[in-house]
Write a protein that holds these residues in place. Structure first.
Motif, PDB file in Angstrom:
ATOM      1  N   HIS C  59       0.849  -1.191   0.000  1.00 59.49           N
ATOM      2  CA  HIS C  59       0.000   0.000   0.000  1.00 59.49           C
ATOM      3  C   HIS C  59       0.884   1.239   0.000  1.00 59.49           C
ATOM      4  CE1 HIS C  59      -2.286  -3.321   1.778  1.00 59.49           C
ATOM      5  NE2 HIS C  59      -3.363  -2.749   1.339  1.00 59.49           N
ATOM      6  N   VAL C 156      -3.094  -1.081  -6.824  1.00 58.20           N
ATOM      7  CA  VAL C 156      -3.194   0.330  -6.444  1.00 58.20           C
ATOM      8  C   VAL C 156      -3.372   1.216  -7.675  1.00 58.20           C
ATOM      9  CG1 VAL C 156      -1.965   2.268  -5.409  1.00 58.20           C
ATOM     10  CG2 VAL C 156      -1.948   0.042  -4.277  1.00 58.20           C
ATOM     11  N   GLU C 240     -11.470  -0.192  -3.416  1.00 57.36           N
ATOM     12  CA  GLU C 240     -10.399  -1.027  -2.851  1.00 57.36           C
ATOM     13  C   GLU C 240     -10.783  -2.517  -2.797  1.00 57.36           C
ATOM     14  OE1 GLU C 240      -9.066   2.402  -3.200  1.00 57.36           O
ATOM     15  OE2 GLU C 240     -10.660   2.451  -1.715  1.00 57.36           O
TER      16      GLU C 240
ATOM     17  N   TYR D  80      -3.652   5.616  -0.574  1.00 58.74           N
ATOM     18  CA  TYR D  80      -2.595   4.932   0.189  1.00 58.74           C
ATOM     19  C   TYR D  80      -1.381   5.831   0.402  1.00 58.74           C
ATOM     20  CZ  TYR D  80      -5.363   0.735  -0.265  1.00 58.74           C
ATOM     21  OH  TYR D  80      -6.368  -0.176  -0.187  1.00 58.74           O
TER      22      TYR D  80
END
Ligand code: FE
Ligand code: FE
Lengths: 137, 288, 288, 137
Positions: C59, C156, C240, D80
């Motif tokens: 992350h 991501v 997510e 993030y």
């Protein structure tokens, strides 16, 4: 344990695979540090002290101090990493490669100009073994 | 629609860059080599692309053993010149094409190729020597005449990608470039090779016959050539000759592989030696 | 021959790690969640593997935007705990299995998966929270009860790998592990998910029905599940929730996918919420 | 110019693709620098001065100073990466996520405990548009 390595029967050649990479990790990481001019200066000022900063084996350090590239490779070094030592010494890739062949710099250069090392007789380990045996008789 | 108009293939021997940087190109040792690129430099002037998609390998300069990507696509706007230990070459940094690179990434990853994207990528001799060979002398404060997209292939630590995988990803790159809807001219370059071995007692190996058969097959039978296993490259073309798998990426991006017309051979050149290496060079132009 | 004896699936919510580190596990908020892992901790004691092949995503802790690998395999001997901004979690670093990892790399790359190999990899909550959930409290100066091989997947930055590609690489990982000729016990874990969205005005999304259908299909119809497109994950399971594609890697490594017997469901648990997230958990044991 | 982006019709959601990544490069790299305790201290001591060390846009800097995460995301930030700012402030992921919804911290927490934001009515942009229009009438 690993998969087959068919390339083991090529003479005078070390294939840099994951096993070699693991063995040579710190040796190669030391080499990469020489990409920074400050580190090249520090290394040149006191080679042994600089090497002692790295988690290398004693054998790896001695091979570097001796500038014995074959010995470096036997201890997991890879030529593109080791080239940073040569660069620090002001050597060319040709001087480095030649230094591993047992030939003088002049002879190696002359060999390259006349067309390089021929492929005949240089494909298989058994060809080198046979040649050696002949020389010994 | 973006068009791939040509592929270029060339060795990327560091000593060639050094010869140019040190003004040695007219020495008898180097003269025959640079003569072989005279046509190419004129051709580049007459056919300057907007973007070069440049396939090469990093030689432990951008990537240490901490990070070993099989295929790394540069998506940055700017690529500085690496210091490989001798100081950075006195040539300009390269300007990227971040938008097109991002588009290619999206397309190629969605076709199940497992790219690594890279935004910090100092370019080494594998990248700058082909630029110098094809563009001639460009002062450090000048500019390369086109934008670039670097594509770095792992050929340093085994296992490297198969010839077949390289040929396939070249085809995927073609589809990606062709789906970009701006009308720009793109070249795709494959670099590295030909025969060379830089390590161990067998260093200095040159296999003229194998190299020339490779050039023949690259032109006429790339699909067949893509089936050659690694072991043949290493045995016949030397431990560093494996770089030639990268040429299959550029070749895979040509129209005939996608069912179109065969490209024309505009230029072919072969020379031994440059330092430890056999130099090969091809320009293939797409049919108009 | 190395044997994969089980796959484990679990969310890896950072707040779970914080709850353990701060001694909050008996608070009413957290108690139902940890109760769901009581069986699992006993099962781990009874079935401790030699190695866990741990699929997770970083992350933005080990990998910045400088470097975005689609699939990164850890081949190091040692993995330190990352400082994600709150200071490193007070748990032990993980010990790798460099030899087996190198073997897997060799096998999987030769099957035309384009891995990135990584030797410097600080592990973040995506990695340490599953360890904590399955092993319970382990003091910082202690040791995890097995060695690990980290496998980090980019979920991501889009595009992330397709479910299908994940399912396929799982199968390749199985073949690689099974060709290692030491008789060791290996678990493969898929982590992340389930429904969660951490960003924007839609943050806090939970889709209980979709999550439970995902668990059903993961058990009974993983091949069908692997065909679900990204857009469905994002729309139904939150931005997510896409992390769930990683579960397909672990599921793809089970025997039934390779034509063997179906695994047994040893444990199944679902709980809402842990912080922003729906927690899902499965243990699948191979038939003996 | 890029390929289709079918995810554009999901309400209240920004997909961090290569285009966003390019836009947010320096913002996100700044965030990552906060993984080092020294940098967190320097940032806390003088936020503006620390931000000025980075090649960020003024709009990105202002969004960070305002701790407006939606605005950071609109400028290429990824959650993030942005989480490092929250971590520096001692915030949890739940506080950060909640701050983007227009709800109070308590209301967001209560929503999560009672099962989270339902999927019904939250799949398509046109659902949100319709809801908004209804509220305005
Ligand atoms: Fe090279
Ligand atoms: Fe996660």
């Amino acid at each position: 344990m690993p998969l087959d390595k068919p390339y083991k029967d090529i003479p005078g050649t070390t294939i840099f695979d994951a096993e070699e990479s693991r063995k040579g990790y710190w040796l190669n990481q030391f080499c990469m540090s020489l990409m920074q001019p400050e580190n090249r200066e520090r290394f040149k000022a006191n080679e042994r002290a600089y090497l002692d900063e790295w988690a290398m084996t004693e054998e790896q350090k001695l091979a570097v101090l001796a500038r014995d590239l074959n010995r470096c490779i036997a201890n997991g070094g890879n030529i593109y990493f080791l080239a940073k030592i040569g660069a620090t010494d002001g050597k060319s890739f040709q001087q480095m490669a030649g230094s591993m062949t047992g030939m003088s710099e002049e002879d190696y250069r002359a060999m390259m100009i006349s067309g390089g090392r021929p492929i005949e007789g240089n494909r298989y380990q058994h060809e080198w073994d046979a040649k050696k045996q002949k020389e010994n008789n | 629609m973006a068009r791939i108009t040509a592929s270029v293939f060339t060795s990327h021997v560091p000593a060639i860059g050094a010869a140019m940087d040190l003004g040695k190109t007219h020495e008898p040792y180097w003269q025959p080599l640079f003569a072989g690129y005279e046509f190419s430099r004129q051709w580049m002037k007459d056919n300057t692309p907007d973007v070069v998609f440049l396939v090469y390998n990093d030689h432990a300069n951008a990537f240490s053993l901490d990070f070993i990507p099989t295929f790394a696509l540069g998506t940055a706007a700017h690529y500085p010149v690496a210091d490989e230990g001798w100081g950075p070459r006195p040539v300009p940094a390269a300007e990227g094409h971040a938008e097109l690179a991002a588009h290619i990434a999206q397309s190629v990853i969605q076709e199940d190729f497992d790219l690594t994207l890279v935004n910090r990528l100092p370019i080494d001799h594998g990248f700058t020597v082909p630029l110098s060979l094809m563009c001639g002398e460009v002062p450090k404060d000048g500019r390369w005449p086109f934008r670039v997209i670097p594509f770095a292939v792992n050929v340093v630590q085994y296992p490297v990608p198969s010839g077949n995988r390289c040929f396939q990803i070249g085809q995927a790159i073609r589809r990606a470039i062709e789906s970009w809807d701006e009308d720009i001219n793109v070249h795709i370059w494959g670099t590295g090779g030909m025969t060379h071995q830089l390590q161990g007692p067998r260093a200095g190996l040159i296999n003229r016959e194998w190299d020339n058969r490779f050039l023949d097959r690259l032109i006429e039978d790339p699909a067949g050539l893509s089936q050659v296993p690694h072991i043949e490259y290493v045995r016949e073309a030397g431990s560093e000759g494996i770089e030639l798998v990268m040429w299959l990426i550029a070749r895979g991006a040509m129209a005939d592989v996608a069912g179109g017309k065969a490209p024309r051979v505009k230029h072919r050149f072969y020379h031994v030696p440059a330092s430890n290496t056999a130099v090969g060079h091809l320009i293939l132009e797409e049919a108009k």
